[in-house]
Design a protein around this motif. Structure first.
Motif, PDB file in Angstrom:
ATOM      1  N   MET A 146       0.828  -1.209   0.000  1.00 23.78           N
ATOM      2  CA  MET A 146       0.000   0.000   0.000  1.00 23.78           C
ATOM      3  C   MET A 146       0.863   1.260   0.000  1.00 23.78           C
ATOM      4  SD  MET A 146      -3.375  -0.780   2.317  1.00 23.78           S
ATOM      5  CE  MET A 146      -2.605  -1.657   3.640  1.00 23.78           C
ATOM      6  N   ILE A 147       1.949   1.257   0.801  1.00 23.40           N
ATOM      7  CA  ILE A 147       2.835   2.425   0.826  1.00 23.40           C
ATOM      8  C   ILE A 147       3.478   2.625  -0.545  1.00 23.40           C
ATOM      9  CG2 ILE A 147       4.944   3.353   1.834  1.00 23.40           C
ATOM     10  CD1 ILE A 147       4.168   1.999   4.449  1.00 23.40           C
ATOM     11  N   ALA A 148       3.923   1.524  -1.172  1.00 22.69           N
ATOM     12  CA  ALA A 148       4.513   1.626  -2.508  1.00 22.69           C
ATOM     13  C   ALA A 148       3.485   2.135  -3.520  1.00 22.69           C
ATOM     14  CB  ALA A 148       5.055   0.265  -2.937  1.00 22.69           C
ATOM     15  N   GLN A 149       2.237   1.710  -3.370  1.00 21.46           N
ATOM     16  CA  GLN A 149       1.181   2.168  -4.283  1.00 21.46           C
ATOM     17  C   GLN A 149       0.962   3.671  -4.148  1.00 21.46           C
ATOM     18  OE1 GLN A 149      -2.515   0.139  -3.642  1.00 21.46           O
ATOM     19  NE2 GLN A 149      -3.685   1.539  -4.925  1.00 21.46           N
ATOM     20  N   VAL A 150       0.916   4.176  -2.913  1.00 17.86           N
ATOM     21  CA  VAL A 150       0.720   5.616  -2.705  1.00 17.86           C
ATOM     22  C   VAL A 150       1.905   6.393  -3.267  1.00 17.86           C
ATOM     23  CG1 VAL A 150       0.557   7.402  -0.933  1.00 17.86           C
ATOM     24  CG2 VAL A 150      -0.810   5.333  -0.735  1.00 17.86           C
ATOM     25  N   ARG A 151       3.114   5.899  -3.009  1.00 17.73           N
ATOM     26  CA  ARG A 151       4.299   6.583  -3.537  1.00 17.73           C
ATOM     27  C   ARG A 151       4.293   6.604  -5.061  1.00 17.73           C
ATOM     28  NH1 ARG A 151       8.762   4.052   0.677  1.00 17.73           N
ATOM     29  NH2 ARG A 151       8.338   5.502   2.412  1.00 17.73           N
ATOM     30  N   LYS A 152       3.888   5.519  -5.686  1.00 23.44           N
ATOM     31  CA  LYS A 152       3.827   5.478  -7.149  1.00 23.44           C
ATOM     32  C   LYS A 152       2.783   6.471  -7.672  1.00 23.44           C
ATOM     33  CE  LYS A 152       3.294   2.304 -11.036  1.00 23.44           C
ATOM     34  NZ  LYS A 152       2.323   3.141 -11.733  1.00 23.44           N
ATOM     35  N   THR A 153       1.639   6.530  -6.986  1.00 23.67           N
ATOM     36  CA  THR A 153       0.600   7.481  -7.398  1.00 23.67           C
ATOM     37  C   THR A 153       1.121   8.914  -7.341  1.00 23.67           C
ATOM     38  OG1 THR A 153      -1.112   5.981  -6.578  1.00 23.67           O
ATOM     39  CG2 THR A 153      -1.728   8.293  -6.904  1.00 23.67           C
ATOM     40  N   ILE A 154       1.832   9.236  -6.256  1.00 23.68           N
ATOM     41  CA  ILE A 154       2.386  10.588  -6.115  1.00 23.68           C
ATOM     42  C   ILE A 154       3.452  10.831  -7.175  1.00 23.68           C
ATOM     43  CG2 ILE A 154       3.723  12.078  -4.596  1.00 23.68           C
ATOM     44  CD1 ILE A 154       2.284  10.833  -2.244  1.00 23.68           C
ATOM     45  N   ALA A 155       4.304   9.812  -7.426  1.00 22.99           N
ATOM     46  CA  ALA A 155       5.356   9.985  -8.431  1.00 22.99           C
ATOM     47  C   ALA A 155       4.757  10.191  -9.817  1.00 22.99           C
ATOM     48  CB  ALA A 155       6.280   8.763  -8.421  1.00 22.99           C
ATOM     49  N   ASP A 156       3.710   9.419 -10.128  1.00 22.86           N
ATOM     50  CA  ASP A 156       3.063   9.584 -11.440  1.00 22.86           C
ATOM     51  C   ASP A 156       2.437  10.972 -11.561  1.00 22.86           C
ATOM     52  OD1 ASP A 156       3.820   7.032 -11.992  1.00 22.86           O
ATOM     53  OD2 ASP A 156       1.866   6.130 -11.563  1.00 22.86           O
ATOM     54  N   ARG A 157       1.792  11.426 -10.491  1.00 20.25           N
ATOM     55  CA  ARG A 157       1.180  12.756 -10.541  1.00 20.25           C
ATOM     56  C   ARG A 157       2.255  13.832 -10.684  1.00 20.25           C
ATOM     57  NH1 ARG A 157      -1.566  12.488  -6.197  1.00 20.25           N
ATOM     58  NH2 ARG A 157      -0.210  13.620  -4.776  1.00 20.25           N
ATOM     59  N   GLN A 158       3.381  13.695  -9.974  1.00 21.85           N
ATOM     60  CA  GLN A 158       4.466  14.670 -10.083  1.00 21.85           C
ATOM     61  C   GLN A 158       5.071  14.657 -11.476  1.00 21.85           C
ATOM     62  OE1 GLN A 158       5.289  16.830  -7.646  1.00 21.85           O
ATOM     63  NE2 GLN A 158       6.649  17.804  -9.130  1.00 21.85           N
ATOM     64  N   ALA A 159       5.186  13.431 -12.049  1.00 27.97           N
ATOM     65  CA  ALA A 159       5.727  13.343 -13.410  1.00 27.97           C
ATOM     66  C   ALA A 159       4.814  14.042 -14.402  1.00 27.97           C
ATOM     67  CB  ALA A 159       5.918  11.875 -13.798  1.00 27.97           C
ATOM     68  N   ARG A 160       3.504  13.860 -14.222  1.00 27.08           N
ATOM     69  CA  ARG A 160       2.573  14.547 -15.119  1.00 27.08           C
ATOM     70  C   ARG A 160       2.660  16.061 -14.950  1.00 27.08           C
ATOM     71  NH1 ARG A 160      -0.771  10.264 -13.376  1.00 27.08           N
ATOM     72  NH2 ARG A 160      -1.819  11.654 -11.872  1.00 27.08           N
ATOM     73  N   GLU A 161       2.771  16.504 -13.708  1.00 32.44           N
ATOM     74  CA  GLU A 161       2.890  17.941 -13.478  1.00 32.44           C
ATOM     75  C   GLU A 161       4.179  18.484 -14.071  1.00 32.44           C
ATOM     76  OE1 GLU A 161       2.582  18.418  -9.305  1.00 32.44           O
ATOM     77  OE2 GLU A 161       0.415  18.015  -9.206  1.00 32.44           O
ATOM     78  N   ASP A 162       5.288  17.742 -13.893  1.00 33.18           N
ATOM     79  CA  ASP A 162       6.566  18.182 -14.478  1.00 33.18           C
ATOM     80  C   ASP A 162       6.482  18.223 -15.995  1.00 33.18           C
ATOM     81  OD1 ASP A 162       7.511  18.347 -11.912  1.00 33.18           O
ATOM     82  OD2 ASP A 162       8.583  16.425 -11.977  1.00 33.18           O
ATOM     83  N   ALA A 163       5.851  17.190 -16.571  1.00 30.39           N
ATOM     84  CA  ALA A 163       5.720  17.168 -18.026  1.00 30.39           C
ATOM     85  C   ALA A 163       4.881  18.349 -18.508  1.00 30.39           C
ATOM     86  CB  ALA A 163       5.096  15.845 -18.470  1.00 30.39           C
ATOM     87  N   ALA A 164       3.823  18.660 -17.774  1.00 32.02           N
ATOM     88  CA  ALA A 164       2.995  19.803 -18.154  1.00 32.02           C
ATOM     89  C   ALA A 164       3.758  21.110 -18.042  1.00 32.02           C
ATOM     90  CB  ALA A 164       1.738  19.845 -17.274  1.00 32.02           C
ATOM     91  N   LEU A 165       4.577  21.236 -16.983  1.00 31.26           N
ATOM     92  CA  LEU A 165       5.372  22.450 -16.820  1.00 31.26           C
ATOM     93  C   LEU A 165       6.395  22.589 -17.939  1.00 31.26           C
ATOM     94  CD1 LEU A 165       6.111  24.913 -15.119  1.00 31.26           C
ATOM     95  CD2 LEU A 165       7.640  23.433 -13.779  1.00 31.26           C
TER      96      LEU A 165
END
Length: 692
Positions: free
Chosen positions: A501-520
């Protein structure tokens, strides 16, 4: 010779002779020499006993099961006389027996039962019964338990013991026979089962004794053990004929004991029917008795089928009352039997008389035995009341050990050892059993406590995992999830589900950050491309088409993403500029051609240079400019040479009819290009002569 005594929860279940010529395997496997029940923690092959170098050695064969001796867990240990080892819930005691005593024991293990002998305690086969009582305290049914070793009780018709009460569970409890011992266990019933007023467990079978009361709600029944040959033995007793006064019958037949419901044991009448015989019975020692008709005696009326219920209530018609009319003597005898107070009074008087007669006959022998002083008897040095106390304490200790009341057993044994430090009979062995029993109980209690804590911990972990997994949302942070999972990570740091579960939450945050970085990044690159396009537009507005085309080329050649279509717009701009350049160059070249055709080289060259400004890479225009510039230079060169000749001859100013050197220099300024060589020379000459 050595013997191994095996106890299950304090009750002895077997006593084995050990031969040094072989080894013994103990466990729950059917081929084991020492067969154990499949209790929790018992392996298929749990331990091995082997005679090595003059003594028995215990070896553990189980990878997970534990063996305890002297309070310590052991893998291999030598055994001494009287030493006890435990495999919870079993307890084993090894004792050495002299060969002479062993021979006597073996010889006494095969008693022969004669026709008129007394009941031999320990060899009589016992049959279990369930006596069902009615609400008014009368016996309603007497059920004999015959087939199998497990009997279920409840309101279900498939049960062997049917309790006709809709409030009772379909399967309420079970009676089980394990190694000759009868036990009872509750089947997780709704209302519970009580043994002698105490609730019984649904996980740990409790031993049953004859006379124990089993209660389910207001339904009462008794567990009893009966000797199936009791009636036969009673019929074999010779009772002298009795003359009953007041009956009017001279000849009364001998008293029969068909309706005698008491228990006869060893020639004495026991009205309480205490059937607590030892339960370790070798079936091979039992000599089967017969009914009077020659059939095997079953303890049931002759006309009753095996396994059926039969009525034990008073007043039920006896089998002999059914059939042809009876003679007067028989009728008188039946009236005598039906008069229960008189009948039992006569029997009691007869038995009391027989008892006193046996006491008188045996008194001299007992007195003689009391007069003999045995110095080896530890009781001989004690007072009579002390001997009685020792015997009482010893019996209490034995009873307490059977009931697993080890503290009470130890207190009684301590009282014995205060008077007899060397012990009495097996008191020292019992003391070791009590100590080891306490240790075993403590070990079992500790094991149960740990198992209960582990079960509660697993339930807490499971509930916490389910709650935390349901609380996961896209905004959940690893820190927040770890705080929710704290009860899990503290008790089970390597829990797979928590880590997942902790790995899943971290992956979700990493994916969201990657999308935000890509958008920026995309936004930045978009702004960069827009800036390049804006600069190209500015160049275009200045009127330099070639520079504008170059600037628009930078937009097209850029690797930046183009969500706004600026590259396509730049391509259109370039195409438009090129079209305009072609049109303007065509006009300029046409104008230049007209000037050149009229001999106006300067105007023609200037028109070509204007065209070259819009198309600096046009080699055709460059070639024409160079050719016409050379022609103009040659023409001006001739004019300049003529002016120099006029100047040398002093004809500088000229006249109306003939131009002088100044006139020629002025004409050179008119026809030559400002960057021409002769234009500069003519300008210098005119300035020298004061024209400028």
């Amino acid at each position: 010779m050595s013997r191994l005594k095996v106890l299950l929860r304090g009750a002895q279940i077997s006593d084995l002779n050990l031969s040094p010529d072989r080894e013994y395997i103990g466990g729950r496997k059917e081929s084991c020499d020492i067969r154990l029940q499949p209790e929790k923690g018992i392996s298929r092959e749990h331990f091995k006993l082997k005679f090595e170098e003059g003594r028995w050695v215990l070896h553990s064969l189980s990878r997970f099961g534990e063996i305890f001796s002297l309070g310590q867990r052991v893998e291999t240990t030598p055994l001494e006389h009287g030493q006890i080892f435990q495999i919870p819930p079993y307890e084993f005691t090894l004792s050495d027996i002299p060969d002479s005593q062993s021979d006597n024991v073996n010889a006494n293990e095969m008693p022969q039962a004669g026709e008129n002998e007394r009941t031999v305690i320990g060899v009589a086969q016992q049959v279990p019964y369930i006596k069902l009582m009615s609400s008014d305290g009368a016996v309603r049914e007497m059920l004999r338990l015959e087939v199998g070793d497990v009997w279920a009780a409840g309101r279900d018709p498939s049960c062997q013991i049917i309790i006709p009460d809709q409030r009772v569970s379909r399967r309420q409890f079970e009676v089980r026979k394990i190694n000759g011992i009868y036990t009872i266990i509750d089947l997780t019933s709704v209302n519970g089962t009580f043994l002698n007023g105490s609730p019984i467990s649904s996980t740990d079978p409790q031993p049953l004794k004859s006379g124990d009361a089993i209660t389910v709600l207001d339904n009462t029944m008794y567990f009893e053990l009966h000797d199936p040959n009791f009636q036969y033995r009673m019929e074999r007793i010779e009772v002298p004929p009795l003359q009953m006064p007041g009956t009017g019958i001279d000849d009364v037949q001998e008293i029969g004991l068909d309706d005698f419901s008491g228990q006869y044991q060893g020639g004495e009448y026991d009205p309480n029917q205490d059937m607590n015989y030892p339960q370790e019975i070798d079936q091979g020692y039992y000599q089967e008795q017969l009914n009077p008709d020659g059939s095997p005696f079953t303890g049931m009326p002759g006309d009753q089928m095996q396994g059926d219920f039969y009525n034990m209530q008073q007043g039920a018609p006896a089998p002999e009352q059914q059939g042809p009319p009876q003679t007067p003597a028989v009728q008188a005898w039946n009236r005598f039997k039906n008069n229960k107070p008189v009948f039992f009074s006569v029997i009691a008087l007869f038995l009391v008389g027989m008892y006193f007669l046996s006491e008188v006959i045996n008194a001299p022998v007992q007195q003689k035995k009391q007069q003999v002083f045995n110095p080896d008897d530890p009781l001989a040095r004690l007072k009579p009341e002390e001997r009685e106390n020792v015997s009482l304490w010893y019996n209490n200790a034995e009873k307490a050990l059977r009931q697993q009341a080890f503290t009470i057993a130890k207190e009684n044994l301590d009282n014995i050892h205060k008077l007899l430090p060397l012990g009495y009979k097996d008191s020292k062995l019992y003391e070791a059993e009590a100590l080891n029993g306490e240790q075993t109980l403590l070990t079992q209690q500790e094991t149960e406590r740990r198992e209960k804590e582990q079960a509660e911990l697993m339930a807490l972990i499971k509930a916490t995992l389910e709650k935390c997994e349901k609380s996961i949302v896209p905004e959940t942070t690893p820190e927040g999830l770890q705080e929710c999972l704290a009860p899990v990570t503290i008790n089970d740091p390597t829990n797979v589900d928590a880590e997942r579960m902790i790995a899943q939450v971290r992956k979700t945050i990493a994916d969201r950050q990657a999308r935000e970085d890509a958008a920026l990044v995309a936004k930045t690159q978009r702004e960069q491309l827009k800036a390049i396009f804006t600069r190209a537009e500015g160049v275009h507005e200045t009127g330099f088409p070639k520079k504008a085309i170059k600037a628009y080329r930078e937009v097209i050649d850029s690797e930046l993403p183009d969500p706004d279509g600026l590259k396509d717009t730049s391509a259109l701009r370039i195409k438009f500029i090129q079209k305009k350049l072609e049109e303007r160059n065509s006009n300029n070249i046409s104008s230049a051609e007209l000037f050149l055709k009229d001999g106006k080289f300067k105007e023609g060259i200037m028109a070509l240079r204007t065209a070259l400004l819009f198309d600096p890479d046009n080699q055709t225009i460059k070639d024409k400019i160079e050719r016409y510039s050379n022609d103009l230079r040659n023409q001006v060169k001739v004019m300049y040479q003529e002016s120099i000749i006029d100047e040398n001859f002093g004809y500088v100013d000229g006249s109306d009819t003939r131009p002088g050197a100044k006139d020629k220099w002025k004409k050179i300024l008119d026809v030559d290009l400002e960057d021409g060589d002769y234009y500069r020379k003519a300008y210098i000459k005119l300035k020298r002569y004061g024209v400028f």
